[in-house]
Design an enzyme around this catalytic site. Structure first.
Site, PDB file in Angstrom:
ATOM      1  N   HIS A 119    -109.776  13.751 -24.009  1.00  0.00           N
ATOM      2  CA  HIS A 119    -110.460  13.945 -23.203  1.00  0.00           C
ATOM      3  C   HIS A 119    -112.026  13.571 -23.456  1.00  0.00           C
ATOM      4  CE1 HIS A 119    -111.325  16.759 -19.484  1.00  0.00           C
ATOM      5  NE2 HIS A 119    -111.509  15.753 -19.180  1.00  0.00           N
ATOM      6  N   ASP A 142    -109.299  21.928 -16.835  1.00  0.00           N
ATOM      7  CA  ASP A 142    -109.505  21.880 -18.301  1.00  0.00           C
ATOM      8  C   ASP A 142    -109.230  23.806 -18.790  1.00  0.00           C
ATOM      9  OD1 ASP A 142    -109.622  22.148 -20.970  1.00  0.00           O
ATOM     10  OD2 ASP A 142    -110.895  20.045 -20.190  1.00  0.00           O
ATOM     11  N   HIS A 144    -110.567  24.311 -21.633  1.00  0.00           N
ATOM     12  CA  HIS A 144    -111.493  24.194 -22.245  1.00  0.00           C
ATOM     13  C   HIS A 144    -112.856  23.706 -21.412  1.00  0.00           C
ATOM     14  CE1 HIS A 144    -107.753  23.628 -24.596  1.00  0.00           C
ATOM     15  NE2 HIS A 144    -108.667  24.342 -25.221  1.00  0.00           N
ATOM     16  N   ASP A 146    -115.246  21.443 -22.874  1.00  0.00           N
ATOM     17  CA  ASP A 146    -115.329  20.304 -23.424  1.00  0.00           C
ATOM     18  C   ASP A 146    -117.173  19.930 -23.351  1.00  0.00           C
ATOM     19  OD1 ASP A 146    -112.712  20.202 -24.032  1.00  0.00           O
ATOM     20  OD2 ASP A 146    -112.822  18.720 -22.603  1.00  0.00           O
ATOM     21  N   HIS A 159    -113.313  14.506 -28.722  1.00  0.00           N
ATOM     22  CA  HIS A 159    -112.738  15.402 -26.900  1.00  0.00           C
ATOM     23  C   HIS A 159    -113.212  16.780 -26.685  1.00  0.00           C
ATOM     24  CE1 HIS A 159    -108.896  18.180 -28.396  1.00  0.00           C
ATOM     25  NE2 HIS A 159    -109.764  18.223 -28.823  1.00  0.00           N
ATOM     26  N   ASP A 250    -107.709  17.932 -17.480  1.00  0.00           N
ATOM     27  CA  ASP A 250    -106.693  17.831 -18.204  1.00  0.00           C
ATOM     28  C   ASP A 250    -105.090  18.861 -18.209  1.00  0.00           C
ATOM     29  OD1 ASP A 250    -105.599  18.775 -21.257  1.00  0.00           O
ATOM     30  OD2 ASP A 250    -107.732  18.444 -21.703  1.00  0.00           O
ATOM     31  N   ASP A 252    -104.245  20.487 -20.587  1.00  0.00           N
ATOM     32  CA  ASP A 252    -103.359  21.391 -20.641  1.00  0.00           C
ATOM     33  C   ASP A 252    -104.654  22.880 -20.014  1.00  0.00           C
ATOM     34  OD1 ASP A 252    -106.162  22.278 -21.007  1.00  0.00           O
ATOM     35  OD2 ASP A 252    -106.046  21.524 -22.934  1.00  0.00           O
ATOM     36  N   GLU A 295    -104.379  14.037 -22.391  1.00  0.00           N
ATOM     37  CA  GLU A 295    -103.944  15.136 -22.975  1.00  0.00           C
ATOM     38  C   GLU A 295    -102.430  15.050 -22.667  1.00  0.00           C
ATOM     39  OE1 GLU A 295    -105.672  16.228 -25.389  1.00  0.00           O
ATOM     40  OE2 GLU A 295    -107.895  15.914 -25.319  1.00  0.00           O
TER      41      GLU A 295
END
Length: 347
Positions: A119, A142, A144, A146, A159, A250, A252, A295
């Site tokens: 990412h 996402d 996260h 980031d 990332h 992302d 995830d 990712e």
């Protein structure tokens, strides 16, 4: 870092102004890059997503699909840590190359799909998009945020710092990271919305709260429902004016039961229906201009089935963002066919 073949021709093409109503033409850019984090294998993501049938799926949606192949990244032999940030110059140069490719694709009138890779690549993808569409808004899906800076990041991995490079609001909080002198922050905090957060570092939390960034954690999604989340998201970003959307997705963001082949899975993520609803609603605006899918790491799937589940999910997310619906695509039959007058009935 060399551009070859169709990619080099794309960047030599005449740039047009950013148009909000995107054409039925899609450019696919592969970015096989992993130096924004420490787990190898994510550089194989672009090939894995293509092998899962991406081009065929988009072609069936009646798009003219232009697959410009993969960018060729060079890794610097000498790339010392900056503070505790690994590979800063390599990541910076990779993003500079990607920025030019995305800018070229958007300028040529395509809707651009960037396949990562980790990412950290969103730095170059969003920056290149902004060269053509300076009024863009960003939806970041996402687990996260980031949005760490080198001063707040527990790991140092870039990332996890992508958004911090983009935001004008953090300009005086970011040290000068080697490899990134080619870019300046351009995005305002009010032009960003997060969806799906559930693993936010302490430094990121204070940044989100201090800047007043609109975000929806998984708790918010549980409480409000995904329909209301998308209503608020699009109202927040588009109420002032209609403008191009950059979607950075992302894999995830999904629950690990759905997307196991990824580097930083976090339990309690989006369901399939929630994730697809996000992309359906973005498509329905008619304003999607660039999409990142990042990712996907096929080397981290415990079984071939786990890898296939993750890559197939990536294809579904992209296809949904470009118009595939759960009711069917409705492209082949714009109206009910009628028999011709000379049709003979055969018993």
């Amino acid at each position: 870092m060399a551009l070859r073949g169709p990619l080099s021709r794309l960047l030599r093409s005449t740039m047009s102004s950013c148009q909000q109503n995107r054409s039925q033409s899609v450019a696919i850019l592969g970015a096989p890059f992993s130096k924004g984090q420490k787990r190898r294998g994510v550089e194989h993501g672009p090939k894995a997503i293509r092998d899962a049938g991406l081009v065929e799926r988009l072609s069936n949606l009646d798009y003219a699909v232009h697959d410009f192949g993969d960018l060729a990244f060079k890794h610097l032999e000498k790339d010392e840590h900056f503070m505790h940030v690994p590979f800063p110059r390599t990541v910076g140069r990779a993003n500079q190359l990607l920025s030019g490719a995305v800018s070229g694709a958007v300028g040529a009138g395509h809707t651009c799909i960037m396949l990562g890779g980790d990412h950290s690549l969103a730095i170059g993808s969003v920056e290149g998009h902004a060269q053509q569409c300076p009024d863009l808004c960003l939806i970041w899906v996402d687990a996260h945020a980031d949005i760490n800076t080198p001063l707040t990041s527990p790991s140092g991995n870039l990332h996890g710092q992508s958004v911090a490079f983009l935001l004008k609001d953090l300009q005086n909080k970011m040290p000068e990271v080697p490899g990134f002198s080619w870019m300046k922050p351009f995005l305002s905090a009010r032009d960003l919305v997060y969806i799906g957060l559930r693993d936010v570092d302490p430094g990121e939390h204070i940044i989100l709260k201090t800047l007043g960034i609109q975000y929806f954690s998984m708790r918010d999604i549980d409480r409000m429902g995904i329909q209301r989340v998308m209503e608020v998201t699009l109202d927040h970003l588009l109420a002032r004016k209609q403008r191009p959307i950059h979607l950075s997705f992302d894999i995830d963001a999904f629950d690990p039961s759905l997307a196991p082949a990824t580097g930083t899975p976090v339990n309690g993520g989006l369901t399939y229906r929630e994730g697809i609803y996000v992309t359906e609603e973005i498509h329905n605006t008619g304003l999607l201009s660039v999409m990142d899918v990042v990712e996907v790491n096929p080397t981290l799937g415990a079984t071939p089935e786990a890898v296939e589940a993750t890559t197939s999910l990536a294809v579904d997310v992209i296809s949904s963002a470009l118009g595939q619906t759960r009711e069917g695509a409705h492209i082949a039959f714009p109206k009910i066919p009628e028999p011709k007058e000379d049709t003979e009935l055969r018993l």
